[in-house]
Every structure is written in structure tokens, then in C-alpha cells.
Motif scaffolding. Structure first.
Motif, PDB file in Angstrom:
ATOM      1  N   TRP A 153      81.889 -41.438  59.574  1.00  0.00           N
ATOM      2  CA  TRP A 153      80.702 -40.640  59.304  1.00  0.00           C
ATOM      3  C   TRP A 153      81.147 -39.203  59.080  1.00  0.00           C
ATOM      4  O   TRP A 153      81.550 -38.872  57.986  1.00  0.00           O
ATOM      5  N   GLY A 154      81.051 -38.333  60.084  1.00  0.00           N
ATOM      6  CA  GLY A 154      81.492 -36.948  59.897  1.00  0.00           C
ATOM      7  C   GLY A 154      80.554 -36.124  59.047  1.00  0.00           C
ATOM      8  O   GLY A 154      80.979 -35.152  58.413  1.00  0.00           O
ATOM      9  N   GLY A 155      79.251 -36.478  59.031  1.00  0.00           N
ATOM     10  CA  GLY A 155      78.300 -35.722  58.224  1.00  0.00           C
ATOM     11  C   GLY A 155      77.290 -34.921  59.011  1.00  0.00           C
ATOM     12  O   GLY A 155      76.366 -34.345  58.437  1.00  0.00           O
ATOM     13  N   ASP A 156      77.462 -34.838  60.327  1.00  0.00           N
ATOM     14  CA  ASP A 156      76.466 -34.138  61.138  1.00  0.00           C
ATOM     15  C   ASP A 156      76.336 -32.664  60.765  1.00  0.00           C
ATOM     16  O   ASP A 156      75.245 -32.086  60.876  1.00  0.00           O
ATOM     17  N   HIS A 157      77.437 -32.050  60.331  1.00  0.00           N
ATOM     18  CA  HIS A 157      77.370 -30.633  59.992  1.00  0.00           C
ATOM     19  C   HIS A 157      76.557 -30.378  58.722  1.00  0.00           C
ATOM     20  O   HIS A 157      76.226 -29.226  58.411  1.00  0.00           O
ATOM     21  N   LEU A 158      76.199 -31.448  58.016  1.00  0.00           N
ATOM     22  CA  LEU A 158      75.408 -31.319  56.792  1.00  0.00           C
ATOM     23  C   LEU A 158      73.920 -31.566  57.028  1.00  0.00           C
ATOM     24  O   LEU A 158      73.114 -31.405  56.116  1.00  0.00           O
ATOM     25  N   LEU A 159      73.564 -31.962  58.244  1.00  0.00           N
ATOM     26  CA  LEU A 159      72.179 -32.321  58.533  1.00  0.00           C
ATOM     27  C   LEU A 159      71.275 -31.095  58.578  1.00  0.00           C
ATOM     28  O   LEU A 159      71.584 -30.096  59.213  1.00  0.00           O
ATOM     29  N   LYS A 160      70.143 -31.214  57.896  1.00  0.00           N
ATOM     30  CA  LYS A 160      69.092 -30.202  57.942  1.00  0.00           C
ATOM     31  C   LYS A 160      67.762 -30.952  57.978  1.00  0.00           C
ATOM     32  O   LYS A 160      67.124 -31.163  56.941  1.00  0.00           O
ATOM     33  N   PHE A 161      67.388 -31.367  59.178  1.00  0.00           N
ATOM     34  CA  PHE A 161      66.190 -32.181  59.328  1.00  0.00           C
ATOM     35  C   PHE A 161      64.956 -31.428  58.843  1.00  0.00           C
ATOM     36  O   PHE A 161      64.811 -30.230  59.100  1.00  0.00           O
ATOM     37  N   GLY A 162      64.100 -32.152  58.153  1.00  0.00           N
ATOM     38  CA  GLY A 162      62.907 -31.549  57.568  1.00  0.00           C
ATOM     39  C   GLY A 162      63.115 -31.094  56.141  1.00  0.00           C
ATOM     40  O   GLY A 162      62.148 -30.744  55.450  1.00  0.00           O
ATOM     41  N   GLN A 163      64.358 -31.104  55.677  1.00  0.00           N
ATOM     42  CA  GLN A 163      64.658 -30.705  54.304  1.00  0.00           C
ATOM     43  C   GLN A 163      64.315 -31.838  53.348  1.00  0.00           C
ATOM     44  O   GLN A 163      64.749 -32.969  53.534  1.00  0.00           O
ATOM     45  N   ARG A 164      63.530 -31.549  52.323  1.00  0.00           N
ATOM     46  CA  ARG A 164      63.107 -32.570  51.364  1.00  0.00           C
ATOM     47  C   ARG A 164      64.204 -32.869  50.352  1.00  0.00           C
ATOM     48  O   ARG A 164      65.152 -32.112  50.212  1.00  0.00           O
ATOM     49  N   ALA A 165      64.042 -33.972  49.633  1.00  0.00           N
ATOM     50  CA  ALA A 165      65.069 -34.444  48.705  1.00  0.00           C
ATOM     51  C   ALA A 165      65.404 -33.414  47.631  1.00  0.00           C
ATOM     52  O   ALA A 165      66.543 -33.352  47.154  1.00  0.00           O
ATOM     53  N   TRP A 166      64.438 -32.607  47.259  1.00  0.00           N
ATOM     54  CA  TRP A 166      64.645 -31.645  46.174  1.00  0.00           C
ATOM     55  C   TRP A 166      65.037 -30.263  46.691  1.00  0.00           C
ATOM     56  O   TRP A 166      65.178 -29.320  45.918  1.00  0.00           O
ATOM     57  N   GLU A 167      65.219 -30.149  47.983  1.00  0.00           N
ATOM     58  CA  GLU A 167      65.602 -28.873  48.570  1.00  0.00           C
ATOM     59  C   GLU A 167      67.069 -28.912  48.997  1.00  0.00           C
ATOM     60  O   GLU A 167      67.676 -29.973  49.116  1.00  0.00           O
ATOM     61  N   GLY A 168      67.635 -27.753  49.259  1.00  0.00           N
ATOM     62  CA  GLY A 168      69.008 -27.690  49.731  1.00  0.00           C
ATOM     63  C   GLY A 168      70.016 -27.969  48.635  1.00  0.00           C
ATOM     64  O   GLY A 168      69.691 -28.004  47.441  1.00  0.00           O
ATOM     65  N   GLU A 169      71.261 -28.172  49.051  1.00  0.00           N
ATOM     66  CA  GLU A 169      72.354 -28.404  48.111  1.00  0.00           C
ATOM     67  C   GLU A 169      72.516 -29.903  47.848  1.00  0.00           C
ATOM     68  O   GLU A 169      72.743 -30.684  48.772  1.00  0.00           O
ATOM     69  N   LEU A 170      72.424 -30.290  46.601  1.00  0.00           N
ATOM     70  CA  LEU A 170      72.587 -31.696  46.237  1.00  0.00           C
ATOM     71  C   LEU A 170      73.954 -32.215  46.657  1.00  0.00           C
ATOM     72  O   LEU A 170      74.082 -33.348  47.118  1.00  0.00           O
ATOM     73  N   ARG A 171      74.970 -31.378  46.510  1.00  0.00           N
ATOM     74  CA  ARG A 171      76.331 -31.844  46.848  1.00  0.00           C
ATOM     75  C   ARG A 171      76.437 -32.231  48.316  1.00  0.00           C
ATOM     76  O   ARG A 171      77.198 -33.141  48.668  1.00  0.00           O
ATOM     77  N   ASP A 172      75.682 -31.561  49.194  1.00  0.00           N
ATOM     78  CA  ASP A 172      75.725 -31.910  50.609  1.00  0.00           C
ATOM     79  C   ASP A 172      75.106 -33.288  50.847  1.00  0.00           C
ATOM     80  O   ASP A 172      75.620 -34.090  51.631  1.00  0.00           O
ATOM     81  N   GLY A 173      73.978 -33.547  50.181  1.00  0.00           N
ATOM     82  CA  GLY A 173      73.342 -34.853  50.319  1.00  0.00           C
ATOM     83  C   GLY A 173      74.217 -35.967  49.799  1.00  0.00           C
ATOM     84  O   GLY A 173      74.358 -37.029  50.436  1.00  0.00           O
ATOM     85  N   LEU A 174      74.846 -35.749  48.652  1.00  0.00           N
ATOM     86  CA  LEU A 174      75.720 -36.770  48.073  1.00  0.00           C
ATOM     87  C   LEU A 174      76.972 -36.967  48.929  1.00  0.00           C
ATOM     88  O   LEU A 174      77.502 -38.081  49.016  1.00  0.00           O
ATOM     89  N   ARG A 175      77.416 -35.903  49.577  1.00  0.00           N
ATOM     90  CA  ARG A 175      78.571 -36.025  50.468  1.00  0.00           C
ATOM     91  C   ARG A 175      78.235 -36.926  51.647  1.00  0.00           C
ATOM     92  O   ARG A 175      79.054 -37.753  52.058  1.00  0.00           O
TER      93      ARG A 175
END
Length: 307
Positions: free
Chosen positions: A106-128
């Protein structure tokens, strides 16, 4: 299970993503049961991964050996096919078998931003996050399963956050995280079908509210003082130590009738009810029941009623 019960002596396990938390605990408990455990991850004493935490795979391997097993640390980025292929070739060369595969990358906890919608934030973080939770598991299975099916009775444990029933009922508060934690559920279901003719079993397993190193630091407590955090977060009262999911994996690996679980998704607490193992404090935390009944259902009950 105590150190004298070497139920997995002679067995070989690969815990992919064994640097810390649940991965480390599963590796250690498999070692306590006598297994040879290959502990992989990206953080070593020479180099830290993007997660940025200090725990290392060498420490995990040493803990495995200290419990009575054989711990072998191998630096692997499970998103790199060549590295995974080399890892499996090494296990084959050194052991000639693989009995248990735990896909815990896993190792993706540092990318979590709960409440962030699919169209918000950095796409690269979600894809990571999707790469870490899905691609890394698929790559590992692709290379490891030919060795695992060489002998009948192999076990694959996909690790995620939540069961199929739980994740279908409750949105995980972030689009990409919800997707990432749904992937391993379907992987276990699919692999259960593909492994059946080889006598293999695939199960998706989830810890509950895990007292990982990072979570303890978040609340400013230690494993010895973790109950002090309940004043800040009342639901932390249902938290389980990482050893609990480790004991769940050992229970599965040592069960000759484990195929009854194949294709299913379960919490550590679900298996504890069947196999009778406990957490380090002697309790059996039922996080699934607690969250369904109390957190989401509004039932007037305490965490103590679910331990």
C-alpha cells in the motif's frame, strides 16, 4: 499461538509490503509459527520510500527470526515487474516452494485527503493510490502464483481496508481511496476461481481500527498507553494491535480446511470468532460489528461490548 506451536515449520511465505504496521505483524506471526518469511518493501536502512517513515524491512526480518522463524529482507518495489520477477526467482532458487503469498503493498496513506471529490486535488495522487493498491498486487500475483501453485494447498491473502459488505454499504469518504480498497476484494474473488483447480485458496482480509506505528504517533501514544487516545477519539477504544491480523493469517495458513474462506472478504475479528485467537490483551475486537451497529447504526453501546 505461542512460540512452541510451530504449525508452519517448513512453509515459505512472502509478505509483500512488510515494512511496518499490519505487514510487519503478519510477517512476524508467520515467523512465530515457524515459517521462512521473505519480507519485502521499499524502505531499508539505506533508503526511505516516499512514505517517509523510519521502519525498515531489515528490522522486520530480524523480528521474524527472533520469534523462531527465518526472516529474509529483500528490497522490492512491487510496481517494477523486473524486481518482482527477480524476487520470485530468488525464492524458487533458495526454497523451491512458496506456500503463502500476502499481498499487503500500500504506502498511500500520505496521499489521503478525506472529503476530497474525484474532480478535486491532484489527479496524479489519486492514480498513484490506484497503482499502489491494485497494480502492485496484480504484478506480484502474476509472478508469484506459478511458484505457489507448484504444490497444492497454496494460500493468497489480499489485504485491504474493509470487507465487501462493509465497503458496499459505506462510502470511504474519498473517490480514489474507495476505488483502491475495492480492488483487492475483487482480486481475491477472481483468484479464488483461478486457484481452485490447484487446491489453492484466496481470501481478502482487512484489519479493523489498526494501532499502527503511524496511528499511535498521530494520537501521541504508544502501544502501552494507547487507551489514553480514547479521550480524543472515542472510537479508538475498539482499536486492535497489528498482531491481531497477523494471528488471523496464521490461523488461515494452518487450517487444512481453509478453502471454505476462498473468495470471501473478512475482518480479523471475523476469523477470531471462528478460530479462537485473541489480540495481545486477550480480547477479540469486532470492529465490523461495532462500526455497523454503533458508529453508523446509532446503537447505544460501548466498544467494550464488542471486544
Amino acid at each position: 499461538m505461542n512460540s512452541s506451536e510451530q504449525l508452519l515449520r517448513g512453509k515459505v511465505a512472502l509478505v509483500a509490503g512488510a515494512t511496518r504496521g499490519a505487514g510487519r505483524a503478519m510477517a512476524v506471526e508467520l515467523g512465530r509459527a515457524g515459517a521462512v518469511v521473505y519480507a519485502t518493501g521499499r524502505t531499508t536502512r539505506e533508503r526511505r520510500s516516499e512514505v517517509g517513515r523510519p521502519e525498515t524491512i531489515e528490522e522486520t526480518a530480524e523480528l521474524v527470526t527472533a520469534t523462531g522463524g527465518t526472516g529474509i529482507a529483500v528490497p522490492v518495489d512491487h510496481l517494477e515487474p523486473e524486481q518482482v520477477a527477480a524476487l520470485v526467482e530468488r525464492i524458487d532458487r533458495e526454497q523451491g516452494r512458496l506456500d503463502v503469498l500476502v499481498n499487503d503493498v500500500w504506502g498511500g496513506d500520505h496521499l489521503l485527503k478525506f472529503g476530497q471529490r474525484a474532480w478535486e486535488g491532484e489527479l496524479r495522487d489519486g492514480l498513484r493510490m490506484l497503482r499502489l493498491a491494485i497494480d502492485a498486487h496484480a504484478i506480484t500475483s502474476h509472478y508469484a502464483l506459478p511458484l505457489l501453485i507448484r504444490r497444492p494447498g497454496g494460500l493468497v491473502v489480499e489485504i485491504t481496508d474493509g470487507t465487501e459488505e462493509f465497503n458496499t454499504a459505506y462510502y470511504r469518504e474519498m473517490f480514489f481511496f474507495d476505488l483502491a480498497k475495492s480492488g483487492p476484494l475483487r482480486m481475491a474473488w477472481s483468484l479464488a476461481h483461478e486457484l481452485r483447480q490447484y487446491g489453492g485458496t484466496a481470501v481478502c482480509l482487512s484489519p479493523g481500527f489498526l494501532r499502527s506505528e503511524e496511528m499511535l504517533e498521530h494520537f501521541g501514544v504508544t502501544e502501552e498507553t494507547w487507551r489514553d487516545a480514547v479521550a480524543k477519539e472515542p472510537h479508538f477504544a475498539i482499536a486492535e494491535s497489528p498482531a491481531f491480523i497477523g494471528r488471523a493469517v496464521v490461523a488461515l495458513a494452518s487450517d487444512p480446511e481453509r478453502q471454505r474462506w476462498s473468495g470471501k472478504s473478512v475482518f480479523s475479528g471475523d476469523l477470531a470468532k471462528v478460530y479462537g485467537f485473541t489480540d495481545v490483551d486477550g480480547s477479540r475486537p469486532d470492529v465490523g460489528g461495532y462500526f455497523v451497529d454503533v458508529v453508523h447504526g446509532g446503537k447505544r453501546a460501548s466498544a467494550a461490548d464488542y471486544r
